[in-house]
Design a protein around this motif. Structure first.
Motif, PDB file in Angstrom:
ATOM      1  N   SER A  11      48.597  32.385  12.538  1.00 21.25           N
ATOM      2  CA  SER A  11      49.430  32.661  13.523  1.00 21.25           C
ATOM      3  C   SER A  11      49.765  31.393  14.340  1.00 21.25           C
ATOM      4  CB  SER A  11      49.432  33.831  14.344  1.00 21.25           C
ATOM      5  OG  SER A  11      48.296  33.602  15.168  1.00 21.25           O
ATOM      6  N   LYS A  13      51.096  30.694  18.363  1.00 17.96           N
ATOM      7  CA  LYS A  13      51.569  31.165  19.582  1.00 17.96           C
ATOM      8  C   LYS A  13      52.308  30.309  20.109  1.00 17.96           C
ATOM      9  CE  LYS A  13      48.605  33.864  21.558  1.00 17.96           C
ATOM     10  NZ  LYS A  13      47.525  34.514  22.252  1.00 17.96           N
ATOM     11  N   ASN A  43      60.131  36.427  25.481  1.00 13.78           N
ATOM     12  CA  ASN A  43      60.083  36.299  24.271  1.00 13.78           C
ATOM     13  C   ASN A  43      60.467  34.928  23.554  1.00 13.78           C
ATOM     14  OD1 ASN A  43      60.917  36.385  21.368  1.00 13.78           O
ATOM     15  ND2 ASN A  43      61.241  38.667  21.578  1.00 13.78           N
ATOM     16  N   LYS A  68      56.211  37.652  10.010  1.00 10.12           N
ATOM     17  CA  LYS A  68      56.642  38.237  11.306  1.00 10.12           C
ATOM     18  C   LYS A  68      56.733  37.796  12.512  1.00 10.12           C
ATOM     19  CE  LYS A  68      56.426  42.288   8.699  1.00 10.12           C
ATOM     20  NZ  LYS A  68      57.807  43.310   8.423  1.00 10.12           N
ATOM     21  N   TYR A  69      57.412  38.247  13.358  1.00 11.62           N
ATOM     22  CA  TYR A  69      57.398  37.569  14.700  1.00 11.62           C
ATOM     23  C   TYR A  69      57.238  38.532  15.814  1.00 11.62           C
ATOM     24  CZ  TYR A  69      60.363  34.445  12.349  1.00 11.62           C
ATOM     25  OH  TYR A  69      61.255  33.274  11.469  1.00 11.62           O
ATOM     26  N   SER A  70      56.567  38.157  16.845  1.00 13.15           N
ATOM     27  CA  SER A  70      56.368  39.256  17.923  1.00 13.15           C
ATOM     28  C   SER A  70      56.925  38.318  19.173  1.00 13.15           C
ATOM     29  CB  SER A  70      54.647  39.276  18.270  1.00 13.15           C
ATOM     30  OG  SER A  70      54.014  38.073  18.936  1.00 13.15           O
ATOM     31  N   ASN A  71      56.447  39.062  20.454  1.00 11.46           N
ATOM     32  CA  ASN A  71      57.302  38.059  21.740  1.00 11.46           C
ATOM     33  C   ASN A  71      56.544  36.836  21.838  1.00 11.46           C
ATOM     34  OD1 ASN A  71      54.819  39.540  22.499  1.00 11.46           O
ATOM     35  ND2 ASN A  71      55.537  39.112  24.866  1.00 11.46           N
ATOM     36  N   GLU A  72      55.286  36.685  21.315  1.00 12.95           N
ATOM     37  CA  GLU A  72      54.723  35.562  21.677  1.00 12.95           C
ATOM     38  C   GLU A  72      54.174  34.656  20.315  1.00 12.95           C
ATOM     39  OE1 GLU A  72      50.900  35.302  24.431  1.00 12.95           O
ATOM     40  OE2 GLU A  72      51.199  37.204  23.967  1.00 12.95           O
ATOM     41  N   GLU A  73      54.201  35.242  19.167  1.00 17.37           N
ATOM     42  CA  GLU A  73      53.958  34.460  18.076  1.00 17.37           C
ATOM     43  C   GLU A  73      54.763  34.407  16.807  1.00 17.37           C
ATOM     44  OE1 GLU A  73      49.151  34.928  17.502  1.00 17.37           O
ATOM     45  OE2 GLU A  73      49.831  36.841  17.887  1.00 17.37           O
TER      46      GLU A  73
END
Length: 285
Positions: A11, A13, A43, A68-73
């Protein structure tokens, strides 16, 4: 019945001090409640885009990888064997390189980011030293534990990155991009490896860290009613959250009675000018 299992491969960050700091207090020094509040509103995809090239999209299908994407990574997963979660369902080649294009989503990104204007240079983020870029000095992509901020040491000449895409299906997109991210399964050293030397997946996946610093500028206040201007005597940080207090008796070199009774708003990121390599935020009060 067969089940499909995926394990995190690696990942990245992505943090930005402009969005996470509060006034002149850095994110790591904030009260826990304030830090969590800033993070909930954050985000990274609001200001920058990192997307796979056409060639890498084919690799994702070939090796059954997921993005995949998250708000941090940004997170990449690999499909794993049912018998061993450290074995990729389709073996990953050790010299496999995943390519991603970097683009701005926020047109004011360079205004509030501590970065040279990208007119003659582009961003290069890589966990290894590609043959194409031999002879060019640049810093390798940090891992999270290094706590290194993004700097101009991650910039290289524009033509070097543009030429990387010659004869590539991503040539047009690549030459229009602001930068390039390269992740090889075997990095330049053990800390930067994505997979183990025997090709298996790490028990603790590698976490890279892209941490942008916020730009600091001189704040140039203009009072149109009195045709008066005054510039702070030191650089002040640009932040989305919080407030930087300006004092008329200490933040300006010359006392100015016309400004002494005023409240000093913090600047927006839209109005910035460069003079003699200094950055100035223009504020009209």
């Amino acid at each position: 019945m067969l089940s499909t299992q995926y394990k995190k491969l690696f990942s990245i960050k992505v943090h930005h001090a402009y969005h996470l700091n509060s006034g002149d207090i850095e994110y790591g020094n904030l009260d826990e409640k304030v830090r969590q509040l800033n993070l909930r509103k954050y985000n990274w995809q609001d200001f920058i885009l990192i997307s796979p090239t056409k060639a890498t999209e084919k690799f994702f299908k070939r090796f059954q990888l997921l993005l995949k994407y998250s708000n941090e990574e940004l997170i990449v997963f690999a499909r794993v064997s049912e018998q061993n979660v450290q074995e990729s369902f389709i073996p990953l080649e050790q010299d496999l390189v995943l390519e991603f294009l970097i683009n701005y989503k926020d047109p004011y990104f360079e205004n509030y980011t501590d970065i040279n204007p990208l007119s003659e240079e582009k961003i290069l983020l890589s966990n290894f030293l590609p043959t194409h870029f031999q002879g060019i000095d640049f810093d390798l992509l940090p891992v999270e534990s290094e706590d290194r901020m993004f700097s101009n040491d991650f910039l290289i000449p524009r033509e070097s990155i543009d030429s990387y895409f010659i004869d590539s299906v991503s040539q047009t997109a690549g030459t229009h991009a602001k930068g390039l991210l390269l992740i090889r399964m075997q990095g330049e050293n053990g800390n930067l490896n994505v997979t183990n030397l025997n090709g298996t997946l790490k028990l603790s996946p590698t976490v890279f860290k892209l941490h942008f610093n916020n730009r600091s500028t001189f704040w140039n206040y203009h009072q149109n009613a009195n045709n008066t201007s005054a510039t702070t005597n030191s650089l002040k940080p640009l932040t989305k959250n919080g407030f930087v207090q300006i004092q008329s008796d200490s933040d300006f070199d010359e006392p100015n009675d016309d400004l002494s009774e005023l409240q000093f708003p913090n600047p927006s990121v839209e109005r910035i000018k460069i003079e003699a390599n200094n950055y100035y935020s223009e504020i009209y009060i």
